[in-house]
Design an enzyme around this catalytic site. Structure first.
Site, short mmCIF file in Angstrom:
data_model
loop_
_atom_site.label_atom_id
_atom_site.label_comp_id
_atom_site.label_asym_id
_atom_site.label_seq_id
_atom_site.Cartn_x
_atom_site.Cartn_y
_atom_site.Cartn_z
N GLU A 114 6.29 13.97 -0.72
CA GLU A 114 6.23 12.67 -0.04
C GLU A 114 4.76 12.38 0.29
OE1 GLU A 114 7.45 9.94 1.07
OE2 GLU A 114 8.35 10.10 3.06
N ASP A 118 5.98 9.17 8.56
CA ASP A 118 5.68 8.26 9.67
C ASP A 118 6.83 8.35 10.67
OD1 ASP A 118 4.92 6.16 11.28
OD2 ASP A 118 4.83 4.65 9.70
P1 IMP Z 1 8.98 6.72 7.38
O1 IMP Z 1 10.36 6.55 6.87
O2 IMP Z 1 8.68 5.83 8.56
O3 IMP Z 1 8.59 8.17 7.65
O4 IMP Z 1 8.00 6.14 6.28
C1 IMP Z 1 7.68 6.81 5.16
C2 IMP Z 1 7.15 5.88 4.08
O5 IMP Z 1 6.54 4.72 4.61
C3 IMP Z 1 6.06 6.58 3.30
O6 IMP Z 1 6.59 7.22 2.16
C4 IMP Z 1 5.13 5.45 2.92
O7 IMP Z 1 5.52 4.86 1.68
C5 IMP Z 1 5.30 4.44 4.01
N1 IMP Z 1 4.24 4.58 5.02
C6 IMP Z 1 4.33 5.09 6.25
N2 IMP Z 1 3.15 5.07 6.90
C7 IMP Z 1 2.26 4.55 6.01
C8 IMP Z 1 0.85 4.29 6.07
O8 IMP Z 1 0.12 4.55 7.05
N3 IMP Z 1 0.30 3.74 4.95
C9 IMP Z 1 1.02 3.45 3.83
N4 IMP Z 1 2.34 3.70 3.73
C10 IMP Z 1 2.95 4.23 4.82
#
Ligand code: IMP
Ligand code: MG
Length: 189
Positions: A114, A118
């Site tokens: 991954e 986030d």
């Molecule tokens: P989560 O489900 O919130 O953990 O988000 C994960 C996905 O969101 C990652 O695989 C990224 O594609 C996108 N993402 C999260 N934070 C960022 C960032 O700071 N920059 C770019 N993409 C992000």
């Protein structure tokens, strides 16, 4: 690692089409060094068995391609496509599997790769789906970890860097599909 030995100057980078970089969080040299270390850690962590490295598209594509070349044991590569962010910078929370790997997962060591963790929602959902396929083991390798996720059911076993809580682009990470091709990781102004 591909690319130049000298990091590009992000203050004057034509790739950015005028957008200003707030700061470079990780430059090319730091990334290459850490990816080499991760390759060693992963090679040592799987002394036996079939290893399937599953890249979560699109964000992991550059990291994955550098990483697998630093893993010195047999492996297979496949991909997963999940959609969650759309064009925004805030997670919507809905995760859809758009492409399902064709490679058999049962009985294999699965390493899900991954770009960044986030909120952790994407991973919680994907890990549940993958667990159902009866892999021999199931672990996560994330290039970046913001360490802000609450309720992560399955934390990453391998992490490249702890990331600042800023929106980062480059080395595969996008903002509205832009900036994936930056050889460094930066936050935008
Ligand atoms: P989560 O489900 O919130 O953990 O988000 C994960 C996905 O969101 C990652 O695989 C990224 O594609 C996108 N993402 C999260 N934070 C960022 C960032 O700071 N920059 C770019 N993409 C992000
Ligand atoms: Mg994205």
């Amino acid at each position: 690692m591909t690319g130049t030995a000298t990091p590009v100057d992000a203050r004057n980078d034509p790739r950015l089409s005028g957008r200003a970089v707030k700061r470079v969080a990780f430059d090319e040299i730091a990334i290459a060094k850490r990816v080499t270390e991760l390759g060693r850690e992963i090679s040592a962590a799987y002394p036996s068995g079939d290893l399937l490295v599953l890249g979560l598209l699109k964000g992991s594509f550059i990291f994955l391609s550098d990483l697998v070349r630093q893993i010195t044991r047999p492996l297979q590569v496949d991909f997963l496509v999940a959609s969650s962010y759309g064009d925004g910078t805030v997670s919507s929370g809905t995760v859809n599997l758009v492409y399902d790997p064709e490679t058999q997962l049962e009985g294999k060591h699965i390493l899900l790769v991954e770009d960044i963790i986030d909120s952790g929602r994407t991973l919680n959902r994907l890990m549940a789906i993958l667990k159902d396929r009866a892999p021999r083991s199931l672990d996560i390798c994330a290039l970046l970890h913001k360490r802000i996720a609450e309720g992560l059911k399955h934390d990453a076993r391998f992490v490249g860097f702890d990331a600042p809580n800023e929106f980062l682009v480059g080395y595969g990470l996008d903002h509205a599909e832009n900036f994936r091709h930056l050889p460094y990781i930066a936050s935008l102004k």
